[in-house]
Design a protein around this motif. Structure first.
Motif, PDB file in Angstrom:
ATOM      1  N   ALA A 177     -12.638  12.775   3.285  1.00 38.05           N
ATOM      2  CA  ALA A 177     -12.521  12.804   4.733  1.00 38.05           C
ATOM      3  C   ALA A 177     -11.074  12.803   5.218  1.00 38.05           C
ATOM      4  O   ALA A 177     -10.799  13.250   6.333  1.00 38.05           O
ATOM      5  N   GLY A 178     -10.158  12.283   4.418  1.00 37.01           N
ATOM      6  CA  GLY A 178      -8.774  12.250   4.830  1.00 37.01           C
ATOM      7  C   GLY A 178      -7.900  11.534   3.825  1.00 37.01           C
ATOM      8  O   GLY A 178      -8.389  10.855   2.926  1.00 37.01           O
ATOM      9  N   THR A 179      -6.612  11.705   3.986  1.00 35.18           N
ATOM     10  CA  THR A 179      -5.620  11.038   3.156  1.00 35.18           C
ATOM     11  C   THR A 179      -4.602  10.357   4.049  1.00 35.18           C
ATOM     12  O   THR A 179      -4.295  10.831   5.144  1.00 35.18           O
ATOM     13  N   TYR A 180      -4.033   9.268   3.538  1.00 37.95           N
ATOM     14  CA  TYR A 180      -3.165   8.415   4.333  1.00 37.95           C
ATOM     15  C   TYR A 180      -2.031   7.908   3.456  1.00 37.95           C
ATOM     16  O   TYR A 180      -2.219   7.652   2.262  1.00 37.95           O
ATOM     17  N   TYR A 181      -0.850   7.750   4.066  1.00 35.35           N
ATOM     18  CA  TYR A 181       0.344   7.428   3.297  1.00 35.35           C
ATOM     19  C   TYR A 181       1.206   6.417   4.030  1.00 35.35           C
ATOM     20  O   TYR A 181       1.302   6.424   5.261  1.00 35.35           O
ATOM     21  N   SER A 226       7.091   5.186   3.735  1.00 38.34           N
ATOM     22  CA  SER A 226       8.108   5.314   2.710  1.00 38.34           C
ATOM     23  C   SER A 226       7.868   6.474   1.749  1.00 38.34           C
ATOM     24  O   SER A 226       8.793   6.903   1.060  1.00 38.34           O
ATOM     25  N   VAL A 227       6.636   6.993   1.697  1.00 37.34           N
ATOM     26  CA  VAL A 227       6.317   8.051   0.745  1.00 37.34           C
ATOM     27  C   VAL A 227       5.823   9.325   1.415  1.00 37.34           C
ATOM     28  O   VAL A 227       5.589  10.322   0.720  1.00 37.34           O
ATOM     29  N   LYS A 228       5.680   9.329   2.718  1.00 36.45           N
ATOM     30  CA  LYS A 228       5.201  10.524   3.416  1.00 36.45           C
ATOM     31  C   LYS A 228       6.120  11.713   3.143  1.00 36.45           C
ATOM     32  O   LYS A 228       7.337  11.600   3.194  1.00 36.45           O
ATOM     33  N   LYS A 260      10.097  14.130  -5.648  1.00 33.42           N
ATOM     34  CA  LYS A 260      11.359  13.656  -5.080  1.00 33.42           C
ATOM     35  C   LYS A 260      11.486  12.142  -5.219  1.00 33.42           C
ATOM     36  O   LYS A 260      11.821  11.437  -4.264  1.00 33.42           O
ATOM     37  N   LEU A 261      11.249  11.680  -6.412  1.00 31.37           N
ATOM     38  CA  LEU A 261      11.231  10.247  -6.653  1.00 31.37           C
ATOM     39  C   LEU A 261      12.611   9.634  -6.467  1.00 31.37           C
ATOM     40  O   LEU A 261      13.634  10.251  -6.781  1.00 31.37           O
ATOM     41  N   GLY A 321       0.813  -1.196   0.000  1.00 29.52           N
ATOM     42  CA  GLY A 321       0.000   0.000   0.000  1.00 29.52           C
ATOM     43  C   GLY A 321       0.852   1.253   0.000  1.00 29.52           C
ATOM     44  O   GLY A 321       1.879   1.324   0.681  1.00 29.52           O
ATOM     45  N   VAL A 322       0.428   2.243  -0.753  1.00 27.16           N
ATOM     46  CA  VAL A 322       1.136   3.510  -0.872  1.00 27.16           C
ATOM     47  C   VAL A 322       0.345   4.650  -0.241  1.00 27.16           C
ATOM     48  O   VAL A 322       0.872   5.426   0.558  1.00 27.16           O
TER      49      VAL A 322
END
Length: 128
Positions: free
Chosen positions: A56-60, A63-65, A85-86, A47-48
């Motif tokens: 309602a919200g976003t989640y990370y 490793s990608v935050k 910033k890949l 999961g990314v």
């Protein structure tokens, strides 16, 4: 029928950016959580990011935050994943999926098993 189509992948240098799109048809995307996942060669799908229903919200994933941002355009029935910033370790096939059954509820865990309808994936390659 329910369909999700990813696009926007490609080859980018380390430190560069890409924006992935997930276009939905057959359902109204705004009412469902949409997840982004990736699978690198020889590794399991992970999961990314998730954008929840009704914004309602976003989640990370950790490793990608701070580098990736998920957003939704309800008028276009499309979800985006802006990737900045890949890094070479971001190289993978990226998938979007929707939780039509309402299984996803643990905001700390983005589990592919909770998502029931999947796109075909788009390749992201980060290399010099």
């Amino acid at each position: 029928q329910v369909q999700l189509v990813e696009s926007g992948g490609g080859l980018v240098q380390p430190g560069g950016s890409l924006r992935l799109s997930c276009a939905a048809s057959g359902f109204t995307l705004t009412y469902y959580a949409i997840g982004w996942f990736r699978q690198a060669p020889g590794k399991e799908r992970e999961g990314v990011s998730v954008i929840s229903s009704n914004d309602a919200g976003t989640y990370y994933a950790d490793s990608v935050k701070g580098r990736f941002t998920v957003s939704r355009d309800n008028a276009k029935n499309t979800v985006y994943l802006q990737m900045n910033k890949l890094k070479p370790e971001d190289t993978a096939v990226y998938y979007c999926a929707t939780d039509l059954l309402g299984l996803w509820g643990d905001y700390d865990v983005i589990d592919p098993a909770d998502f029931s309808s999947w796109g075909q994936g788009t390749q992201v390659t980060v290399s010099s």
